[in-house]
Design a protein around this motif. Structure first.
Motif, PDB file in Angstrom:
ATOM      1  N   ALA A 220      34.120  42.398  45.466  1.00  0.00           N
ATOM      2  CA  ALA A 220      35.394  43.104  45.330  1.00  0.00           C
ATOM      3  C   ALA A 220      35.770  43.895  46.568  1.00  0.00           C
ATOM      4  CB  ALA A 220      35.333  44.036  44.124  1.00  0.00           C
ATOM      5  N   GLN A 221      34.784  44.300  47.355  1.00  0.00           N
ATOM      6  CA  GLN A 221      35.050  45.119  48.538  1.00  0.00           C
ATOM      7  C   GLN A 221      35.860  44.372  49.596  1.00  0.00           C
ATOM      8  OE1 GLN A 221      32.085  43.979  47.679  1.00  0.00           O
ATOM      9  NE2 GLN A 221      31.341  42.789  49.426  1.00  0.00           N
ATOM     10  N   VAL A 222      35.872  43.044  49.537  1.00  0.00           N
ATOM     11  CA  VAL A 222      36.602  42.246  50.516  1.00  0.00           C
ATOM     12  C   VAL A 222      38.115  42.389  50.331  1.00  0.00           C
ATOM     13  CG1 VAL A 222      37.063  39.892  51.313  1.00  0.00           C
ATOM     14  CG2 VAL A 222      34.721  40.599  50.786  1.00  0.00           C
ATOM     15  N   ASP A 223      38.559  42.437  49.091  1.00  0.00           N
ATOM     16  CA  ASP A 223      39.989  42.567  48.784  1.00  0.00           C
ATOM     17  C   ASP A 223      40.154  43.410  47.524  1.00  0.00           C
ATOM     18  OD1 ASP A 223      42.708  42.332  48.590  1.00  0.00           O
ATOM     19  OD2 ASP A 223      42.747  40.152  48.346  1.00  0.00           O
ATOM     20  N   PRO A 224      39.884  44.705  47.614  1.00  0.00           N
ATOM     21  CA  PRO A 224      39.917  45.547  46.414  1.00  0.00           C
ATOM     22  C   PRO A 224      41.294  45.641  45.767  1.00  0.00           C
ATOM     23  CG  PRO A 224      39.682  46.883  48.392  1.00  0.00           C
ATOM     24  CD  PRO A 224      39.492  45.471  48.812  1.00  0.00           C
ATOM     25  N   ASP A 225      42.352  45.527  46.570  1.00  0.00           N
ATOM     26  CA  ASP A 225      43.694  45.618  45.990  1.00  0.00           C
ATOM     27  C   ASP A 225      43.958  44.487  45.001  1.00  0.00           C
ATOM     28  OD1 ASP A 225      44.045  47.813  47.549  1.00  0.00           O
ATOM     29  OD2 ASP A 225      45.652  46.996  48.795  1.00  0.00           O
ATOM     30  N   SER A 226      43.568  43.265  45.358  1.00  0.00           N
ATOM     31  CA  SER A 226      43.803  42.135  44.457  1.00  0.00           C
ATOM     32  C   SER A 226      42.967  42.265  43.194  1.00  0.00           C
ATOM     33  CB  SER A 226      43.503  40.809  45.165  1.00  0.00           C
ATOM     34  OG  SER A 226      42.112  40.663  45.413  1.00  0.00           O
ATOM     35  N   VAL A 227      41.741  42.782  43.317  1.00  0.00           N
ATOM     36  CA  VAL A 227      40.897  42.997  42.142  1.00  0.00           C
ATOM     37  C   VAL A 227      41.516  44.068  41.247  1.00  0.00           C
ATOM     38  CG1 VAL A 227      38.624  43.723  41.326  1.00  0.00           C
ATOM     39  CG2 VAL A 227      38.811  42.256  43.343  1.00  0.00           C
ATOM     40  N   LEU A 230      44.195  42.595  39.187  1.00  0.00           N
ATOM     41  CA  LEU A 230      43.698  41.791  38.071  1.00  0.00           C
ATOM     42  C   LEU A 230      43.191  42.690  36.935  1.00  0.00           C
ATOM     43  CD1 LEU A 230      41.828  39.003  40.076  1.00  0.00           C
ATOM     44  CD2 LEU A 230      43.966  38.773  38.797  1.00  0.00           C
ATOM     45  N   ILE A 231      42.565  43.800  37.286  1.00  0.00           N
ATOM     46  CA  ILE A 231      42.147  44.768  36.260  1.00  0.00           C
ATOM     47  C   ILE A 231      43.381  45.326  35.553  1.00  0.00           C
ATOM     48  CG2 ILE A 231      41.058  47.009  35.854  1.00  0.00           C
ATOM     49  CD1 ILE A 231      39.170  46.406  38.184  1.00  0.00           C
ATOM     50  N   ASP A 232      44.395  45.656  36.340  1.00  0.00           N
ATOM     51  CA  ASP A 232      45.658  46.152  35.808  1.00  0.00           C
ATOM     52  C   ASP A 232      46.220  45.166  34.778  1.00  0.00           C
ATOM     53  OD1 ASP A 232      48.192  47.163  35.351  1.00  0.00           O
ATOM     54  OD2 ASP A 232      48.740  47.311  37.456  1.00  0.00           O
ATOM     55  N   ASP A 233      46.194  43.893  35.117  1.00  0.00           N
ATOM     56  CA  ASP A 233      46.717  42.868  34.215  1.00  0.00           C
ATOM     57  C   ASP A 233      45.920  42.808  32.914  1.00  0.00           C
ATOM     58  OD1 ASP A 233      48.377  40.399  33.671  1.00  0.00           O
ATOM     59  OD2 ASP A 233      46.389  39.485  33.689  1.00  0.00           O
TER      60      ASP A 233
END
Length: 261
Positions: A220-227, A230-233
Motif C-alpha cells: 500500500a505504501q507505493v500508492d496509498p491514495d488509491s488504496v 478503495l477503502i472509501d468505496d
C-alpha cells in the motif's frame, strides 16, 4: 505471482506502510480526536474521535503504529494498553448514543502484554469490548490495514462487515509465537505462517471477512491514495447495505454473522 503468507506478513510490517491516521485523514473530513478512557489515561496506540463522512457524522477508531521512530515509541508500536481499549469502547458507546456509524481500522501485532497492562485488566478490557460491541445498535465496519494480532485485533473487529487489505493478516497470534508454542522454535515462523490461514485470501474463503481490498504489488505504501479510495468505496457500500437494517435488528444481524463462523 501470488505471495506466500510470510511475504505478506513482511509487507504488513513495513515501516513505511500507511497507518490508521493516514487513512482517517484521507477518507474523512473534520476529524476531531478525543482522548482518554475517563478512568486511567490516554493511550496513543489507539486514536479515535468524531468525523464527517459524505455528509454524515461517524465515529472513527484506529490502532496506530506511528510513523517515525519517535512516534512509534510514543504509540507503543501499535500495541494498546487496556486504557486504549476502554477509550475505544467509550467512543463506541458514545456513537451508539448519538446514532453514529462506527468505522474501525485494525493494525496491531497484539495487545501489550506488559506487567502494568495485566495489572490494569488487559484481558477484561478486551473481553468487555467483545461483549459490548456485539450489542451495539449502530453499524460497525472494520478494515484490517496491516497486522491483526489476536484479541488485540478482535477488540475492534466485532463488526457487521469486515474487509482486509490484500497484504494484511489476521491471526490468533504471531507466526513467531505460534512456532514457539508448537515447535519450540520461533525461527520456524515462516513455516507456521503457511499453516495458520491468516491471509486475506484464506479468510475470505472461510467467510471470516466480506471483501479483499487490492494493493499495489509492493504494498500500500507505493500508492496509498488509491488504496484509500478503495477503502472509501468499501465503507460507502457497507453503510448503504447496513442502513437497510433497522437499528434494533443490528445486534441480531451481527450475532448471526459470528455464529456462522
Amino acid at each position: 505471482m501470488s505471495k506466500t503468507a510470510w511475504e505478506k506478513i513482511k509487507i504488513a510490517r513495513m515501516m513505511d506502510r500507511p497507518t490508521s491516521e493516514y487513512y482517517i485523514n484521507k477518507i474523512f473530513t473534520d476529524f476531531i480526536e478525543l482522548h482518554g478512557d475517563r478512568n486511567y489515561a490516554d493511550d496513543a496506540a489507539i486514536i479515535g474521535g468524531i468525523a464527517m463522512y459524505k455528509g454524515i457524522p461517524v465515529t472513527v477508531i484506529g490502532e496506530e503504529k506511528g510513523t517515525d521512530v519517535k512516534d512509534k515509541a510514543r504509540r507503543n508500536f501499535g500495541s494498546p494498553h487496556p486504557e486504549g481499549y476502554r477509550k475505544a469502547l467509550r467512543l463506541m458507546k458514545q456513537a451508539e448514543k448519538f446514532g453514529r456509524p462506527i468505522i474501525n481500522f485494525v493494525d496491531t501485532q497484539g495487545a501489550y502484554c506488559g506487567m502494568g497492562a495485566e495489572e490494569r485488566g488487559q484481558g477484561e478490557a478486551i473481553a468487555k469490548n467483545l461483549e459490548e460491541m456485539m450489542a451495539l445498535k449502530v453499524p460497525v465496519i472494520s478494515v484490517f490495514i496491516g497486522e491483526g494480532g489476536s484479541g488485540g485485533a478482535l477488540a475492534l473487529a466485532v463488526a457487521d462487515r469486515i474487509a482486509m487489505l490484500e497484504n494484511a493478516v489476521y491471526s490468533i497470534l504471531s507466526p513467531e509465537g505460534f512456532a514457539a508454542i508448537l515447535w519450540k522454535d520461533a525461527q520456524k515462523a515462516e513455516q507456521a505462517a503457511d499453516v495458520m490461514k491468516i491471509t486475506a485470501d484464506e479468510l475470505l474463503k472461510l467467510d471470516i471477512i466480506e471483501e479483499i481490498i487490492p494493493e499495489p504489488e509492493e504494498g500500500a505504501q507505493v500508492d496509498p491514495d488509491s488504496v484509500a479510495n478503495l477503502i472509501d468505496d468499501f465503507i460507502s457500500r457497507s453503510l448503504d447495505i447496513l442502513s437497510q437494517i433497522p437499528a434494533n435488528k443490528l445486534p441480531d444481524y451481527r450475532y448471526k454473522r459470528f455464529r456462522r463462523l
